[in-house]
Design an enzyme around this catalytic site. Sequence first.
Site, short mmCIF file in Angstrom:
data_model
loop_
_atom_site.label_atom_id
_atom_site.label_comp_id
_atom_site.label_asym_id
_atom_site.label_seq_id
_atom_site.Cartn_x
_atom_site.Cartn_y
_atom_site.Cartn_z
N TRP A 129 35.10 44.29 35.31
CA TRP A 129 34.43 44.80 34.11
C TRP A 129 32.93 44.48 34.16
O TRP A 129 32.09 45.38 34.02
CB TRP A 129 35.09 44.17 32.89
CG TRP A 129 34.75 44.76 31.57
CD1 TRP A 129 34.04 45.91 31.33
CD2 TRP A 129 35.14 44.25 30.29
NE1 TRP A 129 33.96 46.13 29.98
CE2 TRP A 129 34.63 45.14 29.32
CE3 TRP A 129 35.88 43.13 29.86
CZ2 TRP A 129 34.83 44.93 27.94
CZ3 TRP A 129 36.08 42.94 28.50
CH2 TRP A 129 35.55 43.82 27.56
N MET B 257 37.59 52.83 32.54
CA MET B 257 37.66 52.23 33.88
C MET B 257 39.04 52.42 34.50
O MET B 257 39.15 52.65 35.70
CB MET B 257 37.26 50.75 33.82
CG MET B 257 35.76 50.58 33.60
SD MET B 257 35.18 48.87 33.68
CE MET B 257 35.52 48.44 35.39
N HIS C 193 33.51 34.20 42.88
CA HIS C 193 34.46 33.32 42.17
C HIS C 193 34.20 31.86 42.58
O HIS C 193 35.03 31.00 42.30
CB HIS C 193 35.90 33.63 42.59
CG HIS C 193 36.44 34.94 42.09
ND1 HIS C 193 36.18 35.45 40.85
CD2 HIS C 193 37.29 35.83 42.69
CE1 HIS C 193 36.82 36.61 40.71
NE2 HIS C 193 37.50 36.87 41.81
N LYS D 281 40.32 36.90 37.13
CA LYS D 281 40.99 37.53 35.98
C LYS D 281 40.27 37.36 34.65
O LYS D 281 40.82 37.66 33.59
CB LYS D 281 42.46 37.06 35.82
CG LYS D 281 43.28 37.06 37.07
CD LYS D 281 43.01 38.20 37.99
CE LYS D 281 43.49 39.53 37.52
NZ LYS D 281 43.00 40.60 38.45
N SER E 265 47.34 37.05 33.14
CA SER E 265 46.76 38.12 33.95
C SER E 265 46.87 37.77 35.44
O SER E 265 47.21 38.62 36.27
CB SER E 265 45.30 38.31 33.54
OG SER E 265 44.69 39.30 34.31
P1 A3P Z 1 44.90 41.97 32.18
O1 A3P Z 1 45.67 41.61 33.40
O2 A3P Z 1 45.14 41.02 31.05
O3 A3P Z 1 45.07 43.38 31.77
P2 A3P Z 1 39.33 40.67 37.05
O4 A3P Z 1 38.50 41.89 37.07
O5 A3P Z 1 38.53 39.41 36.96
O6 A3P Z 1 40.34 40.68 38.14
O7 A3P Z 1 40.13 40.67 35.66
C1 A3P Z 1 41.15 41.58 35.42
C2 A3P Z 1 41.48 41.57 33.95
O8 A3P Z 1 40.42 42.20 33.21
C3 A3P Z 1 42.73 42.39 33.68
O9 A3P Z 1 43.35 41.80 32.53
C4 A3P Z 1 42.14 43.75 33.39
O10 A3P Z 1 43.00 44.62 32.70
C5 A3P Z 1 40.95 43.34 32.53
N1 A3P Z 1 39.91 44.38 32.48
C6 A3P Z 1 39.35 45.06 33.51
N2 A3P Z 1 38.44 45.94 33.06
C7 A3P Z 1 38.43 45.83 31.72
C8 A3P Z 1 37.71 46.49 30.68
N3 A3P Z 1 36.84 47.44 30.95
N4 A3P Z 1 37.95 46.12 29.40
C9 A3P Z 1 38.86 45.15 29.12
N5 A3P Z 1 39.58 44.48 30.06
C10 A3P Z 1 39.37 44.82 31.34
#
Ligand code: A3P
Length: 310
Positions: free
Chosen positions: A78, A249, A125, A73, A155
Site C-alpha cells: 500500500w 489495488m 523490512h 503485513k 494477515s
Molecule cells: P490483510 O491480510 O489483513 O488483508 P503487506 O503489503 O505489508 O504485505 O501487507 C498486506 C496487508 O495489507 C494485507 O492485509 C492487505 O490486504 C493489506 N492491504 C494492501 N493494500 C491495501 C490497501 N490499499 N488498503 C488497505 N489494506 C491494504
Amino acid sequence: MSSSEQKSKTNQEKAMEAMEQIAKEASKKSAEELVFTYKGVLYPSAICSQETFQALECFEAREEDLLAVTYPKCGTNWIVQILHEMVYPMQNDHPTLHQAMIEFGKPEKVQKLKDRPSPRVLSSHLYYDDIPKSILEKKVKILVIFRNPKDTAVSYFHFYNSNPVLPTYSSWDLFFKDYMSGKVCCGSYFDHALAWNKHIDEENVLIITFEEMKEDLPIQLKKISKFFGISLTEDQILLIENRTTFTSMKAKSKETHGKFGDAFFRKGDVGDWSSLFNEAQSQEMDAKFEQCLAGTKLGEKLNYNKYCTF
Ligand code: A3P
C-alpha cells in the site's frame, strides 16, 4: 519467444514471470530450505540471501531517496504504491514491490539500484540496526508504517499459507507461537517496534499506522507528501486516494502482482484478528504489548485499546 516480443513486455510483466519462476522453484523445497538465518533473524531463502545482505553494506544512498520501512503485513504494498503515485504520477509501469525492497533479490540488486535514476522509491523490512549505514548517514527520509500487532499476525498467518516462498503452517496456534517468539521471517514485530520507537522524534523519520491510513487516507497522504517535500494539489491527492484504495489495488493486482495478487490483497480490514485469536492468545498479546510498548510514543500511536480489544 522473439526478442521483440520480450522487449514489448512491461517491466511488471517481466518481473511477474521471474517471480512465478521463483515460486515454482520454491514450491519444490522443504520448509527448512525455504528460510535461512541472518544475524539471528529468519528470511525467505527464495528471495534474499546472505550474499545480498553483504552486498547491501556497500549500498550508496542518495539524499533524495525515499525509504518506506515496514514490518511484514503492515501495509508495505500500500505505502509503496502511494509513494510511486506521488513520485511518478500517471505512470502505470512502476517498479514492483520486489524491485523496491532493497534486501530482496540477488547481490547484483545493489548495482541495479545504483542504475536507477533519482528520486528512488525504496522499501525494506530490515531492522533499524540492519538498515544500510549510508541511508542513515545521508539522513534519507524514512517513512515507517506499523499496524496493530493482532491484525498483523493474522494477515501474516494467511500470507505464510498462500505464498509458496514461505513455509506452510498447519495451524494458527503454531503460527501464533512462532510470531510471539519472533521466529517468523523478518523477526519479531515487537523488536521492530521497540527499535523504531527510539527514533520516532527524529526529523527524518515519520511513523504512521495502517489504521490511521484506513481512517482518513487524504489526511495521511498530505502528511506523507509534506514529509517528503512533494507538493500536491487537492485533485492530485484525490487521484492518489482513488488509485490506492484496497478495492482499486486489488482490482489491478493481476497486473501488478500476477498470480500472487490474492495473497497480497486479502481483506485490507481493521479487526480481522478476532476471526482467529482465542481469549488466551489475546491476553498473551495484551501482556506482551503492555510489557514492550505501553507508555511509549509508538504504543500510544498504535491505539491498542481501540483496535485490539474484543
Ligand atoms: P490483510 O491480510 O489483513 O488483508 P503487506 O503489503 O505489508 O504485505 O501487507 C498486506 C496487508 O495489507 C494485507 O492485509 C492487505 O490486504 C493489506 N492491504 C494492501 N493494500 C491495501 C490497501 N490499499 N488498503 C488497505 N489494506 C491494504
